[in-house]
Design a protein around this motif. Sequence first.
Motif, short mmCIF file in Angstrom:
data_model
loop_
_atom_site.label_atom_id
_atom_site.label_comp_id
_atom_site.label_asym_id
_atom_site.label_seq_id
_atom_site.Cartn_x
_atom_site.Cartn_y
_atom_site.Cartn_z
N LYS A 54 0.82 -1.21 0.00
CA LYS A 54 0.00 0.00 0.00
C LYS A 54 0.86 1.27 0.00
N TYR A 55 1.87 1.28 0.86
CA TYR A 55 2.71 2.48 1.02
C TYR A 55 4.19 2.08 0.91
N PRO A 56 4.67 1.74 -0.27
CA PRO A 56 6.04 1.22 -0.40
C PRO A 56 7.11 2.21 0.04
N LEU A 57 6.99 3.46 -0.37
CA LEU A 57 8.02 4.45 -0.07
C LEU A 57 8.10 4.71 1.44
N ALA A 58 6.94 4.96 2.05
CA ALA A 58 6.93 5.28 3.49
C ALA A 58 7.39 4.08 4.32
N THR A 59 6.94 2.89 3.95
CA THR A 59 7.30 1.69 4.72
C THR A 59 8.80 1.43 4.65
N LYS A 60 9.38 1.52 3.46
CA LYS A 60 10.81 1.28 3.32
C LYS A 60 11.63 2.36 4.04
N SER A 61 11.17 3.60 3.95
CA SER A 61 11.92 4.69 4.56
C SER A 61 11.90 4.59 6.09
N ILE A 62 10.74 4.29 6.66
CA ILE A 62 10.64 4.19 8.12
C ILE A 62 11.44 2.99 8.62
N THR A 63 11.35 1.87 7.92
CA THR A 63 12.13 0.69 8.31
C THR A 63 13.62 1.00 8.27
N GLY A 64 14.08 1.63 7.21
CA GLY A 64 15.49 1.98 7.09
C GLY A 64 15.93 2.96 8.16
N ALA A 65 15.07 3.92 8.52
CA ALA A 65 15.42 4.91 9.55
C ALA A 65 15.56 4.26 10.92
N VAL A 66 14.65 3.32 11.23
CA VAL A 66 14.73 2.62 12.52
C VAL A 66 16.02 1.81 12.61
N ILE A 67 16.36 1.11 11.54
CA ILE A 67 17.59 0.31 11.53
C ILE A 67 18.82 1.21 11.59
N ALA A 68 18.78 2.36 10.93
CA ALA A 68 19.90 3.31 11.00
C ALA A 68 20.08 3.83 12.41
N SER A 69 18.98 4.12 13.09
CA SER A 69 19.06 4.59 14.47
C SER A 69 19.69 3.55 15.38
N ILE A 70 19.29 2.29 15.22
CA ILE A 70 19.87 1.21 16.02
C ILE A 70 21.36 1.07 15.72
N SER A 71 21.74 1.18 14.45
CA SER A 71 23.15 1.07 14.07
C SER A 71 23.99 2.16 14.72
N ASP A 72 23.47 3.38 14.74
CA ASP A 72 24.23 4.48 15.32
C ASP A 72 24.39 4.30 16.83
N ILE A 73 23.37 3.81 17.50
CA ILE A 73 23.47 3.56 18.95
C ILE A 73 24.53 2.50 19.23
N ILE A 74 24.52 1.41 18.45
CA ILE A 74 25.54 0.37 18.61
C ILE A 74 26.93 0.95 18.36
N CYS A 75 27.05 1.76 17.32
CA CYS A 75 28.34 2.38 16.98
C CYS A 75 28.84 3.25 18.13
N GLN A 76 27.97 4.04 18.72
CA GLN A 76 28.38 4.90 19.83
C GLN A 76 28.85 4.07 21.03
N LYS A 77 28.13 2.99 21.32
CA LYS A 77 28.50 2.13 22.44
C LYS A 77 29.85 1.45 22.20
N LEU A 78 30.07 0.94 20.99
CA LEU A 78 31.34 0.30 20.66
C LEU A 78 32.49 1.31 20.69
N ASP A 79 32.22 2.52 20.21
CA ASP A 79 33.23 3.56 20.22
C ASP A 79 33.64 3.91 21.66
N GLN A 80 32.67 4.00 22.54
CA GLN A 80 32.96 4.30 23.95
C GLN A 80 33.76 3.17 24.61
N LYS A 81 33.47 1.94 24.22
CA LYS A 81 34.10 0.80 24.88
C LYS A 81 35.50 0.52 24.37
N TYR A 82 35.70 0.62 23.04
CA TYR A 82 36.96 0.17 22.46
C TYR A 82 37.85 1.29 21.94
#
Length: 265
Positions: A54-82
């Motif tokens: 029904k909403y291909p553009l919005a669905t793909k964009s929101i999914t990608g944004a959520v995954i990008a947010s999770i990736s950045d949080i993991i990156c920040q945590k790994l950067d702080q640790k190592y």
Amino acid sequence: FFFLMIRRPPRSTQGVSSAASDVYKRQVSTQSTWDIFLPKSMKVFGKYVTLLEKYPLATKSITGAVIASISDIICQKLDQKYVSKKEAPIDWMRNLRFTGINLLLICPLYHYYTARLLPAILPVTTKMSLVRKLAFDQTAGSTFFISIFFVGMSFFEGKGLNNGIENWKQKFWYSLKMNWLLWPAANGINFGLIPIKFQVLYFNFISIFWNMFLSYVQNTPKPKAPQSFTNNYQSLSPVSYTHLRAHETREDLVCRLLLEKKKKN
């Protein structure tokens, strides 16, 4: 007489029935666990597919944004640790900028790139057509998306176009080489096996690792530009001829005498 007619079942029968009952209970408990898990996961995926249709553009964009947010949080945590080895709270403004560029720019562009552009100019029909598609993706496509990311991030950080171009100059080539270590194999699977409507979803999940890399590169302090020869020359303080003669070595003396003799001749 009535009570005498009531007979207890043999012990062997009781043992078999209890064992069968235990097996049945285990089967029911196992089946109920899968019945709980599978229908729920299938329902979630079914809802995602419905939204995707029904909403291909919005669905793909929101999914990608959520995954990008999770990736950045993991990156920040790994950067702080190592790397920095310092505990610090999550930089939510950095996370918001990284999520925003994926939501508003990268994912929408990638949707049109995979769903419209590539099928129109490079449809996959044979193995050679897949190779041509991958070659285009890893040259023109990768160059475009990496450039859009580094220049776009400067706008999201409020630094303007000139800073974005400088950011691109410093980080593009290194990022492109790292891109070639991951995406040729990943997109070979994506373009060759994954249906077009699910290609952005596949891209987003592989991008968990890629986004961690981009987040780290983007937020790594920029290397200092080397000073030009003119700046180095201007930073030198003048010294007297007497000072130079006082620190003259035997080799310097020989060279000086030869030059003076050459000038006289």
